[in-house]
Design an enzyme around this catalytic site. Structure first.
Site, PDB file in Angstrom:
ATOM      1  N   LEU A 169       3.641   5.362   5.751  1.00  0.00           N
ATOM      2  CA  LEU A 169       2.866   4.427   6.556  1.00  0.00           C
ATOM      3  C   LEU A 169       1.972   3.611   5.646  1.00  0.00           C
ATOM      4  O   LEU A 169       1.445   4.131   4.658  1.00  0.00           O
ATOM      5  CB  LEU A 169       2.002   5.189   7.569  1.00  0.00           C
ATOM      6  CG  LEU A 169       2.744   6.058   8.575  1.00  0.00           C
ATOM      7  CD1 LEU A 169       1.788   7.059   9.218  1.00  0.00           C
ATOM      8  CD2 LEU A 169       3.407   5.200   9.639  1.00  0.00           C
TER       9      LEU A 169
ATOM     10  N   GLY B 230       0.814  -1.211   0.000  1.00  0.00           N
ATOM     11  CA  GLY B 230       0.000   0.000   0.000  1.00  0.00           C
ATOM     12  C   GLY B 230       0.847   1.261   0.000  1.00  0.00           C
ATOM     13  O   GLY B 230       1.865   1.353  -0.700  1.00  0.00           O
ATOM     14  N   CYS B 231       0.447   2.246   0.803  1.00  0.00           N
ATOM     15  CA  CYS B 231       1.113   3.545   0.817  1.00  0.00           C
ATOM     16  C   CYS B 231       2.573   3.462   1.246  1.00  0.00           C
ATOM     17  O   CYS B 231       3.377   4.324   0.884  1.00  0.00           O
ATOM     18  CB  CYS B 231       0.359   4.502   1.740  1.00  0.00           C
ATOM     19  SG  CYS B 231      -1.290   4.949   1.147  1.00  0.00           S
ATOM     20  N   ALA B 232       2.943   2.458   2.019  1.00  0.00           N
ATOM     21  CA  ALA B 232       4.332   2.310   2.460  1.00  0.00           C
ATOM     22  C   ALA B 232       5.236   1.774   1.358  1.00  0.00           C
ATOM     23  O   ALA B 232       6.458   1.766   1.496  1.00  0.00           O
ATOM     24  CB  ALA B 232       4.406   1.386   3.675  1.00  0.00           C
ATOM     25  N   GLY B 233       4.649   1.318   0.249  1.00  0.00           N
ATOM     26  CA  GLY B 233       5.407   0.607  -0.764  1.00  0.00           C
ATOM     27  C   GLY B 233       6.514   1.411  -1.419  1.00  0.00           C
ATOM     28  O   GLY B 233       7.541   0.844  -1.815  1.00  0.00           O
TER      29      GLY B 233
END
Length: 349
Positions: free
Chosen positions: A335, A141-144
């Site tokens: 995150l 997700g956004c942490a990728g």
């Protein structure tokens, strides 16, 4: 990380369909007005998230039509393949390289399923070698963006002379759904956009910055904060309202631990470069990291111009920061599902 890894290039690319936020609100009112009785009460979220415009994989009329999972994923594969090729060409051109010069291919995407994966689909057009190491990464997700960058750096550092290409690409909008909308679906409709970013890395001192270290922290018992739910219509967002207060109370001690493992103190970080999850998340990040209100200006600008694109968004922030002039030491952080914080520490060239 045994040795620093140079960031030779950083490129971004957006799909062609621009969607001003006022038009997104008007479309959402038509689509959700009869399906979601509380829509007007939630409509102010479109103004509150801090977005002026964003880019979408498909024309607006596509989102007015019902689509099953197969149709959504077919749209993802087609649009993602084109966007992957475009962003990689830009990254290779900036680095002065060709596809045949790349040894390691890291592809990060969580908004659709492509098997064969995107780098395989584009290998012929981009001239990737048949012996290049392929590493598709799903579920971050956004942490990728930050985790993928750190992974590519570790792989490049392990093979002196090897060049790694990391691509973070998300088409969040293809998961936009009309069936049984929830509050999370309304927030996601107000917040998410599509985009891609790519970096070329090589162990050593070259490039506009060096990745000197990286770290992650995953909190236990936080699986319900962010992620996907799967049903016959495709992927539906799990998006807890608790993210901003969680960031305010939990991030600083976790960040201190991650920095300590890298032998870095808070006072030695000149700039935190953060994934802008939304306006309230940005405010929570500023509070948690004692940055002062308004400090995350690059983050607000990226959010305003592109929305939250999930994994590539942090790299858009890094690109904006490097064009403004990176300070000596910065920490790129994001995150994502897990619930996880990911960091990469950068030394400006």
């Amino acid at each position: 990380m045994a040795s620093p890894v140079g960031l030779l290039s950083l490129a971004t690319a957006s799909p062609p369909h621009e969607l001003p936020q006022k038009d997104a609100l008007a479309a959402a009112r038509i689509l959700f007005g009869d399906r979601f009785p509380q829509f007007e009460r939630m409509a102010p979220v479109f103004d509150a998230v801090g977005i002026r415009t964003r880019q979408m994989a498909m024309p607006l009329e596509w989102y007015f039509e019902p689509h099953d999972w197969a149709e959504r994923n077919a749209a993802y594969v087609e649009a993602a393949t084109a966007l992957y090729e475009a962003v990689v060409r830009r990254a290779l051109d900036e680095a002065g390289l060709t596809g045949g010069d790349v040894d390691i291919l890291v592809t990060v995407s969580t908004s659709g399923i492509a098997t064969p994966s995107l780098e395989a689909r584009c290998a012929g057009a981009l001239g990737f070698r048949t012996d290049a190491l392929r590493i598709p990464v799903f579920g971050l997700g956004c942490a990728g963006g930050v985790t993928g960058l750190a992974l590519a750096a570790r792989l490049a550092a392990a093979e002196p002379g090897a060049r790694a290409l990391v691509v973070c690409l998300e088409l969040c909008s293809v998961s936009f759904r009309l069936e049984h909308p929830s509050k999370a679906d309304i927030v996601a409709t107000a917040l998410f956009g599509d985009g891609a970013a790519a970096c070329v890395l090589q162990a050593g001192e070259g490039g506009f910055a060096q990745i000197t270290s990286a770290a992650e922290h995953t909190w236990r018992d936080t699986l319900d904060i962010m992620g996907w739910r799967v049903d016959p219509h495709g992927l539906g967002v799990i998006f807890a309202q608790s993210i901003p207060p969680f960031v305010r109370t939990k991030l600083r001690p976790a960040m201190a631990q991650m920095l300590a493992r890298q032998d870095v103190a808070f006072g030695e970080v000149d700039r935190f470069l953060c994934h802008p999850g939304g306006t309230k998340v940005i405010e929570a990040l500023e509070a948690a990291l004692d940055l002062g209100q308004g400090a995350l200006d690059h983050e607000r600008a990226v959010l305003a111009d592109h929305g939250n694109m999930s994994s590539p968004t942090a790299l858009y922030v890094l690109d904006r920061a490097r064009r403004a002039g990176l300070p000596p030491r910065s920490v790129l952080t994001a995150l994502g599902p897990g619930f996880t914080a990911s960091t990469a520490t950068l030394q400006a060239a």
